[in-house]
Design an enzyme around this catalytic site. Structure first.
Site, PDB file in Angstrom:
ATOM      1  N   ILE A 118       0.829  -1.213   0.000  1.00  0.00           N
ATOM      2  CA  ILE A 118       0.000   0.000   0.000  1.00  0.00           C
ATOM      3  C   ILE A 118       0.862   1.261   0.000  1.00  0.00           C
ATOM      4  O   ILE A 118       0.464   2.294  -0.520  1.00  0.00           O
ATOM      5  CB  ILE A 118      -0.992  -0.048   1.190  1.00  0.00           C
ATOM      6  CG1 ILE A 118      -2.081  -1.085   0.882  1.00  0.00           C
ATOM      7  CG2 ILE A 118      -1.616   1.318   1.492  1.00  0.00           C
ATOM      8  CD1 ILE A 118      -2.949  -1.471   2.059  1.00  0.00           C
ATOM      9  N   GLY A 175       3.711   1.371  -1.582  1.00  0.00           N
ATOM     10  CA  GLY A 175       4.506   1.374  -2.802  1.00  0.00           C
ATOM     11  C   GLY A 175       5.994   1.390  -2.481  1.00  0.00           C
ATOM     12  O   GLY A 175       6.433   0.762  -1.509  1.00  0.00           O
ATOM     13  N   GLU A 228       8.806 -20.473  18.198  1.00  0.00           N
ATOM     14  CA  GLU A 228       8.078 -21.297  19.165  1.00  0.00           C
ATOM     15  C   GLU A 228       8.719 -20.982  20.497  1.00  0.00           C
ATOM     16  O   GLU A 228       9.917 -20.653  20.553  1.00  0.00           O
ATOM     17  CB  GLU A 228       8.225 -22.804  18.878  1.00  0.00           C
ATOM     18  CG  GLU A 228       7.569 -23.288  17.600  1.00  0.00           C
ATOM     19  CD  GLU A 228       6.086 -23.634  17.758  1.00  0.00           C
ATOM     20  OE1 GLU A 228       5.432 -23.134  18.699  1.00  0.00           O
ATOM     21  OE2 GLU A 228       5.598 -24.415  16.919  1.00  0.00           O
TER      22      GLU A 228
END
Ligand SMILES: Cc1cc2nc3c(=O)[nH]c(=O)nc-3n(C[C@H](O)[C@H](O)[C@H](O)COP(=O)(O)OP(=O)(O)OC[C@H]3O[C@@H](n4cnc5c(N)ncnc54)[C@H](O)[C@@H]3O)c2cc1C
Lengths: 418, 369
Positions: free
Chosen positions: B338, B340, B364
């Site tokens: 979004i 760019g 983990e």
């Protein structure tokens, strides 16, 4: 209050009962009413009417009998769960079969609109019929050949002539239109414009009774799925209805005031999560089928191991399971907000967007994973794939839900984000 | 009865941690990532919030009433919103502390827990992940063999947070290889024990400010009293699941931050005469990001709620964690997209979140609720 995911004993009991009903009364006849489109399971429908007597009203977001019985004051104190109960119930029934569930009698979307924006007289007159002995249906007609998602573009007109409104136009894809108008003494709520130049502000909902001259069912659709539910076209030719059958105010005061439109649109805040719940019921049916089949084959699913060590099958199933659960939780949140008097339009659209798409994918994946068993009409899985697709289309397509969600998140108006 | 409303304590925790994250963590995020170290002041202040001490009962010098996974994930979401490295540094001691609290013997609780209830930050480490592409906690290669009253640990670990900064690390190793999750035990190992070889600090793609190390165990001998739960051992899957909840909650918080950033940018950045957010290609991405962030949070909440209610929650925690890892990558990838080209530049936080996000699939242990 505290975060809790445990259903109340009352909802649990209902859920169990409905599940047994779905398993014993709906599942066994599901295939028949898929293969014999346009037939109705009358025995079942009569039984449903007898035992639920308009109880599906709750399922469609309106405050059914139960609310009234609880009485005004008690209602304040006791937290409401009507909409949650509706969502849970719907999931169970749709687990049984979506087509048959959609054919159940009740006020439907039309009744929900009356409930949301009708006067006390209108509610009395139009809603009482659903709790009688015989099945009665209500329907809602918004969609037209040239206007689906773009509801503001409807062309059906309503012109006041003395004490009557005169309707002209054509509606398509009306769920339960035949049930409401031909198979029972029901009605359809028709959206029409009183002033095309006024855009949204000119669009009003009108209640049209069964048997009104000038109204005619012109087509009954043959469909991919949910075949037990009738979907019809209705044409209106100088169809005259009483002046008082308009829902909300007849005035087109000013173009920026779209109160009536908004009020009816607000019924979607209640019904969209329920459509999500419908999807979830079908998705769960598909997942259950897969798991039972794998169990019979002695295949164990290894939860908790790292995904890259899973078989592709395990990975798919776990994705499906998480997606289904996520959709259900989003749905519960949306109805919980409604039950608690919170504005939920954003959450309702989020739930519908997620559930519609997730379940479409889940059922398609399920058919793939089950190989020839999935593709065979011997089993119901292929039917569920066909049935579930509708949930991403009606009550606002997936794209429309994303549009609403995005507008709210971004703070854009419908003009800024089309 | 179903409800989505936090209780008063949870609301308070959320508010407190949220303002800490906004005031202290986020402003320090970029510099901390570039320098590769978390600001000591932020950790000190974060410790004062008492998130860990608040889980530990008074009898072990804590000030908590009851361990709640749900309250834990609410707090961790806010920390994840602030900054992942700092959040993981701050909460790294939780693995040892909560494991002991949840499954230690009375002596182990008395011995280890008070240290986490003091005013000053107390580092503690944990060693779970192993440096193999197909590492899986149910097929641990590190082993601990019983030899009389001792266990002998052998194997390689990586992504061991704060190994050099800590006095103790909780080491997970198979005592019954081939037995899956139930064949794994945990050992409280003093860092200076002979046979513990801590390598040079790792260089990771993301969480760059968190110091993590590879650790080799070569015939490392520890007495039976160091085995979590001593003779009865521990329920490893349960601990693993508690840590999965914590990681998933961090992922939700960080992704929520990335979503907010993208939302703001999409309303401000003009292209072709309009804000980019007024185009569906961008707007729909943002809508999906919002839906998935919320969906993941609810999955995490439900699993944590089950944990607190003493129901089975291991399956739910695994589903939530895997879902969260995918969600975080999806959201942060779109966050970059979004913006760019600007999203690719290190001035912008999305670049950092993007690198951090992929870690969740690999992580983990490391933190716990
Ligand atoms: C079985 C069935 C039952 C139905 N029941 C009812 C009912 O009871 N009452 C009723 O009134 N209607 C009913 N409908 C109609 C249903 O609500 C519409 O079909 C639906 O809203 C989509 O409208 P459309 O078919 O005209 O598609 P269109 O609006 O033409 O949309 C076509 C495609 O374009 C996309 N699209 C449209 N606008 C936009 C936009 N602004 N941005 C991005 N994408 C967009 C849509 O998502 C879709 O993918 C039913 C339909 C079916 C199939």
């Amino acid at each position: 209050m505290t975060i809790d995911f445990e259903l109340s004993p009352r909802i649990k009991a209902t859920k169990n009962m409905i599940h047994m009903f779905a398993e014993s009364a709906i599942r066994p006849i599901a295939r028949h009413y898929d293969e014999n489109e346009h037939e109705k399971p009358w025995d079942l429908l009569n039984m449903v009417q007898k035992f639920m007597g308009g109880g599906m009203a709750g399922a469609f977001g309106s405050e059914s009998k139960e609310e009234k019985e609880e009485g005004g004051e008690a209602k304040e104190k006791k937290p409401r769960e009507t909409n949650l109960a509706g969502a849970v119930t719907i999931e169970e029934i749709f687990w049984g079969d979506a087509g048959i569930a959609l054919s159940f009698p009740g006020p439907g979307l039309g009744g929900a609109a009356v409930q949301a924006s009708g006067t006390p007289e209108q509610k009395e007159k139009f809603l009482a019929r659903f709790s009688g002995d015989k099945p009665v249906w209500g329907a809602m007609a918004i969609t037209e050949p040239e206007a689906g998602s773009d509801t503001a573009n409807i062309k059906t007109t309503a012109v006041l002539d003395g004490d009557e409104w005169v309707l002209n136009g054509e509606k398509i894809f009306v769920t339960s239109g035949k049930s409401a108008l031909e198979d029972s003494e029901g009605f359809v709520v028709v959206w029409a414009t009183v002033d095309r130049s006024a855009g949204r502000a000119g669009i009003k909902p009108f209640i049209v009774e069964h048997g009104t001259p000038g109204m005619q069912i012109t087509k009954i659709e043959d469909k991919m799925g949910i075949r037990c539910s009738d979907t019809v076209s209705i044409s209106f030719m100088d169809c005259r209805i009483p002046k008082e059958n308009i829902l909300g105010s007849p005035e087109v005061v000013d173009k920026t005031k779209t109160e009536g439109f908004k009020k009816v649109m607000a019924t979607f805040d209640a019904t969209r999560p329920l459509v999500a719940a419908m999807a979830i019921g079908v998705g769960r049916a598909a997942l259950d089928f897969i798991k039972e089949t794998l169990k019979e084959e002695g295949v164990e699913l290894r939860y908790g191991i790292n995904p890259h060590r899973m078989t592709s099958l395990e990975r798919d199933i776990m994705q499906m399971e998480a997606d289904l659960k996520a959709a259900r939780l989003l749905t519960w949140r949306a109805v919980w907000m409604l039950d608690n008097g919170l504005r939920n339009d954003l959450q309702a659209s989020m739930a519908k967007a997620k559930a519609g798409l997730a379940v479409t994918r889940i059922t398609q994946k399920a058919v793939e994973l089950m190989g020839p068993l999935g593709y065979s009409r011997e089993y119901l899985l292929e039917k569920w794939m066909r049935d579930s697709k509708i949930n991403d289309i009606f009550e606002g397509t997936g794209q429309i839900q994303l549009l609403i969600t995005a507008r709210r998140i971004l703070g854009f108006t419908r003009e800024q984000l089309k | 009865m179903v409800s989505f409303e936090m209780d008063d304590e949870q609301k308070m925790v959320q508010e407190t941690v949220a303002s800490f994250a906004a005031d202290l963590m986020e402003p320090a995020m970029r510099e901390s990532d570039e320098k590769g170290e978390v600001p000591g002041e932020v950790i000190a202040k974060g410790w004062e919030l008492g998130l860990l001490g608040g889980c530990i009962p008074e009898e072990y010098e804590g000030f908590g009433e009851q361990l709640s996974a749900l309250t834990g994930v609410i707090a961790l979401e806010e920390l994840g919103w602030g900054d992942l490295s700092m959040a993981m540094h701050l909460m790294a001691p939780s693995v040892l502390a909560i494991s002991v609290l949840d499954q230690g013997t009375e002596e182990q609780k008395k011995q280890y827990l008070p240290a986490f209830c003091r005013e000053e930050y107390k580092a503690a480490s944990s060693a779970l992940v192993e440096p193999y592409y197909n590492f899986c906690p149910s097929a641990m290669r590190a082993v601990a063999e019983r030899d009389g009253d001792e266990y002998v640990i052998n194997g390689k670990k990586c992504l061991v947070p704060l190994a050099k900064e800590s006095d103790h690390m909780l080491v997970f190793a198979a005592t019954n290889p081939g037995m899956g999750f139930s064949g794994v035990d945990a050992f409280i190992v003093p860092v200076g024990t002979k046979g513990v070889e801590i390598g040079d600090r790792e260089k990771n793609m993301g969480i760059k400010a968190l110091s993590t190390y590879p650790v080799n165990f070569k015939d490392c001998r520890v007495p039976l009293v160091c085995r979590l739960g001593e003779e009865s051992g521990c329920d490893f899957l349960r601990l693993l699941s508690r840590s999965r909840l914590a990681l998933a909650a961090l992922a939700v918080g960080m992704s929520r931050r990335a979503l907010e950033h993208s939302r703001d940018y999409a309303t401000q950045r003009i292209a072709f005469g309009e804000p980019i957010g007024s185009r569906q290609a961008i707007a729909f991405m943002i809508a999906e990001m919002a839906i998935e962030v919320d969906a993941t949070r609810l999955l995490v909440w439900e699993a944590a709620w089950r944990c607190d209610k003493n129901m089975d929650f291991e399956k739910e925690a695994a589903l939530a964690k895997n879902y969260a890892a995918d969600m975080a990558m999806m959201v942060c990838d779109r966050g970059v997209q979004i913006m760019g080209g600007h999203g690719y530049i290190r001035d912008n936080p999305v670049e950092l979140w993007f690198r951090n996000a992929r870690g969740f699939a690999t992580f983990e242990g490391m933190v716990m609720v």
